[in-house]
Scaffold this motif. Structure first.
Motif, PDB file in Angstrom:
ATOM      1  N   ALA A   1      31.023 -34.409  23.491  1.00 57.85           N
ATOM      2  CA  ALA A   1      30.689 -33.180  24.204  1.00 57.85           C
ATOM      3  C   ALA A   1      31.056 -31.941  23.404  1.00 57.85           C
ATOM      4  N   ARG A   2      31.983 -32.088  22.437  1.00 52.39           N
ATOM      5  CA  ARG A   2      32.372 -30.981  21.553  1.00 52.39           C
ATOM      6  C   ARG A   2      32.300 -31.494  20.115  1.00 52.39           C
ATOM      7  N   PRO A   3      31.081 -31.683  19.602  1.00 57.78           N
ATOM      8  CA  PRO A   3      30.927 -32.288  18.270  1.00 57.78           C
ATOM      9  C   PRO A   3      31.540 -31.431  17.177  1.00 57.78           C
ATOM     10  N   ALA A   4      32.324 -32.074  16.325  1.00 57.49           N
ATOM     11  CA  ALA A   4      32.990 -31.365  15.232  1.00 57.49           C
ATOM     12  C   ALA A   4      32.466 -31.785  13.874  1.00 57.49           C
ATOM     13  N   LEU A   5      31.912 -32.997  13.763  1.00 57.61           N
ATOM     14  CA  LEU A   5      31.404 -33.481  12.485  1.00 57.61           C
ATOM     15  C   LEU A   5      29.944 -33.086  12.291  1.00 57.61           C
ATOM     16  N   VAL A   6      29.093 -33.460  13.224  1.00 56.67           N
ATOM     17  CA  VAL A   6      27.669 -33.107  13.158  1.00 56.67           C
ATOM     18  C   VAL A   6      27.493 -31.847  13.998  1.00 56.67           C
ATOM     19  N   GLN A   7      27.500 -30.721  13.321  1.00 53.96           N
ATOM     20  CA  GLN A   7      27.507 -29.435  14.001  1.00 53.96           C
ATOM     21  C   GLN A   7      26.087 -28.879  14.144  1.00 53.96           C
TER      22      GLN A   7
ATOM     23  N   PHE B   1      26.561 -31.349   8.567  1.00 56.12           N
ATOM     24  CA  PHE B   1      27.681 -32.284   8.612  1.00 56.12           C
ATOM     25  C   PHE B   1      28.894 -31.635   7.951  1.00 56.12           C
ATOM     26  N   ASP B   2      29.986 -31.526   8.720  1.00 57.11           N
ATOM     27  CA  ASP B   2      31.208 -30.894   8.229  1.00 57.11           C
ATOM     28  C   ASP B   2      32.345 -31.908   8.294  1.00 57.11           C
ATOM     29  N   PRO B   3      32.679 -32.558   7.176  1.00 55.22           N
ATOM     30  CA  PRO B   3      33.734 -33.578   7.214  1.00 55.22           C
ATOM     31  C   PRO B   3      35.097 -33.027   7.559  1.00 55.22           C
ATOM     32  N   ALA B   4      35.283 -31.692   7.443  1.00 49.69           N
ATOM     33  CA  ALA B   4      36.561 -31.091   7.807  1.00 49.69           C
ATOM     34  C   ALA B   4      36.644 -30.787   9.293  1.00 49.69           C
ATOM     35  N   GLY B   5      35.565 -31.070  10.027  1.00 49.33           N
ATOM     36  CA  GLY B   5      35.535 -30.718  11.435  1.00 49.33           C
ATOM     37  C   GLY B   5      36.539 -31.463  12.279  1.00 49.33           C
TER      38      GLY B   5
ATOM     39  N   THR C   1      16.371 -34.661  17.419  1.00 49.40           N
ATOM     40  CA  THR C   1      17.359 -34.277  18.421  1.00 49.40           C
ATOM     41  C   THR C   1      17.956 -35.500  19.097  1.00 49.40           C
ATOM     42  N   VAL C   2      17.116 -36.453  19.464  1.00 42.69           N
ATOM     43  CA  VAL C   2      17.594 -37.670  20.136  1.00 42.69           C
ATOM     44  C   VAL C   2      18.551 -38.439  19.242  1.00 42.69           C
ATOM     45  N   HIS C   3      18.193 -38.598  17.970  1.00 43.22           N
ATOM     46  CA  HIS C   3      19.024 -39.417  17.093  1.00 43.22           C
ATOM     47  C   HIS C   3      20.316 -38.709  16.714  1.00 43.22           C
ATOM     48  N   VAL C   4      20.284 -37.381  16.618  1.00 43.79           N
ATOM     49  CA  VAL C   4      21.539 -36.652  16.405  1.00 43.79           C
ATOM     50  C   VAL C   4      22.457 -36.846  17.602  1.00 43.79           C
ATOM     51  N   ARG C   5      21.907 -36.752  18.807  1.00 45.33           N
ATOM     52  CA  ARG C   5      22.723 -36.940  20.007  1.00 45.33           C
ATOM     53  C   ARG C   5      23.316 -38.350  20.059  1.00 45.33           C
ATOM     54  N   ARG C   6      22.505 -39.344  19.743  1.00 53.12           N
ATOM     55  CA  ARG C   6      23.004 -40.722  19.759  1.00 53.12           C
ATOM     56  C   ARG C   6      24.057 -40.937  18.677  1.00 53.12           C
TER      57      ARG C   6
ATOM     58  N   ARG D   1      39.308 -28.216  14.303  1.00 50.58           N
ATOM     59  CA  ARG D   1      38.474 -27.037  14.509  1.00 50.58           C
ATOM     60  C   ARG D   1      37.268 -27.405  15.349  1.00 50.58           C
ATOM     61  N   ASP D   2      36.913 -26.560  16.270  1.00 47.92           N
ATOM     62  CA  ASP D   2      35.742 -26.796  17.109  1.00 47.92           C
ATOM     63  C   ASP D   2      34.507 -26.301  16.377  1.00 47.92           C
ATOM     64  N   GLY D   3      33.667 -27.221  15.932  1.00 48.83           N
ATOM     65  CA  GLY D   3      32.458 -26.828  15.213  1.00 48.83           C
ATOM     66  C   GLY D   3      31.211 -27.165  15.974  1.00 48.83           C
TER      67      GLY D   3
END
Length: 295
Positions: free
Chosen positions: A248-254, A263-267, A233-238, A271-273
């Motif tokens: 605050a609105r992550p679109a790539l690492v959903q 991981f959504d490269p189309a984010g 969780t910590v490393h995903v947040r970083r 689009r809000d993912g």
């Protein structure tokens, strides 16, 4: 029986014994082998703990330097750059967190932090300042050696390891990594990633569109079959803080509810993912509510 803070070395230079009394065996052929000998700096103000840890690391084939406080650790690291640092959190004068910050400020170096405090906030803080792993006292020196060698395997790939000639560096969503150079970029601008963040991003880029549970990421990215899932969780947040246009609105690492992360490269296409329902919330994955990650 409570685990002791350290275990005495085996007499006569014999290999350390396991719980059954039998010598600990080397991994069989085909499994993850121990990495090449490394220079390890052990920083602990308790000379007994430092001596035992150094002894186990030396028997594992590593070259060990020792320091009893923060300034001495920085001086030794400046004189002989270590391949990895085993760092006590509670040091006199300059604590381990500040030592870790200064070590990482001078260049990338893996850090395994020792802490006598079991509080989750202390462990997460250590990870956030750049530590690659932590071990809580009391601990087994054999477990510490295993963790050291696990980190070394991730940060010092075998010299004969070669990516397939036809496979280029992974890239998607404006992100790219060069595993050989340990270099990551976003839209052509280099990213300042820690070793673990780099490995996590490289893994996501190789597996776009697939949801992974946190225990899967811990196992597949860093090779651990045990550990605190809050590490992921910590490393995903970083990582989000460095690769997302709006962390605050992550679109790539959903976040995939009830599963983990995807991981959504189309984010980045608008689009809000930030959260994707993928099962029942609360089953091993993080959840996003009101823009904040809760798991």
């Amino acid at each position: 029986m409570p685990q002791q803070p350290y275990e005495p070395a085996s007499p006569g230079g014999r290999p350390p014994e396991g719980a059954s009394g039998r010598p600990v065996e080397a991994p069989p052929d085909g499994s993850a082998a121990a990495p090449a000998p490394a220079r390890v700096l052990v920083v602990d103000d308790d000379p007994t703990v430092a001596e035992v840890v150094a002894g186990y690391l030396e028997r594992a084939g590593h070259v060990v330097d020792r320091a009893g406080d923060g300034p001495a650790a920085l001086e030794r690291a400046g004189a002989h750059r270590p391949d990895l640092v085993v760092l006590d959190l509670m040091l006199p004068g300059m604590d381990g967190l500040e030592v870790c910050r200064r070590l990482r400020g001078a260049g990338p170096v893996p850090v395994v932090m020792l802490t006598a405090r079991g509080d989750e906030d202390d462990r997460i803080l250590g990870l956030e300042v750049g530590a690659d792993d932590y071990v809580t006292k009391p601990f087994s020196p054999r477990e510490l050696v295993l963790r050291v060698e696990s980190v070394l395997r991730r940060t010092r790939p075998a010299p004969d390891a070669r990516p397939p000639a036809e496979a280029g560096p992974p890239s998607a969503g404006g992100l790219a990594v060069d595993p050989a150079a340990r270099r990551a970029t976003k839209d052509g601008t280099e990213l300042a990633l820690t070793l673990r963040e780099f490995d996590l991003l490289a893994f996501f880029l190789r597996h776009p569109g697939r949801a992974f549970a946190r225990d899967e990421l811990m196992r597949e990215v860093w090779g651990w079959d045990f550990g605190d899932l809050s590490t992921v969780t910590v490393h995903v947040r970083r990582l989000r803080g460095k690769v997302e246009d709006d962390p605050a609105r992550p679109a790539l690492v959903q976040t995939v509810w009830g599963v983990g992360y995807r991981f959504d490269p189309a984010g980045r296409d608008g689009r809000d993912g930030s959260a994707v329902r993928g099962g029942r919330d609360g089953h091993g994955g993080a959840a996003v509510r009101g823009g904040r990650e809760t798991g």
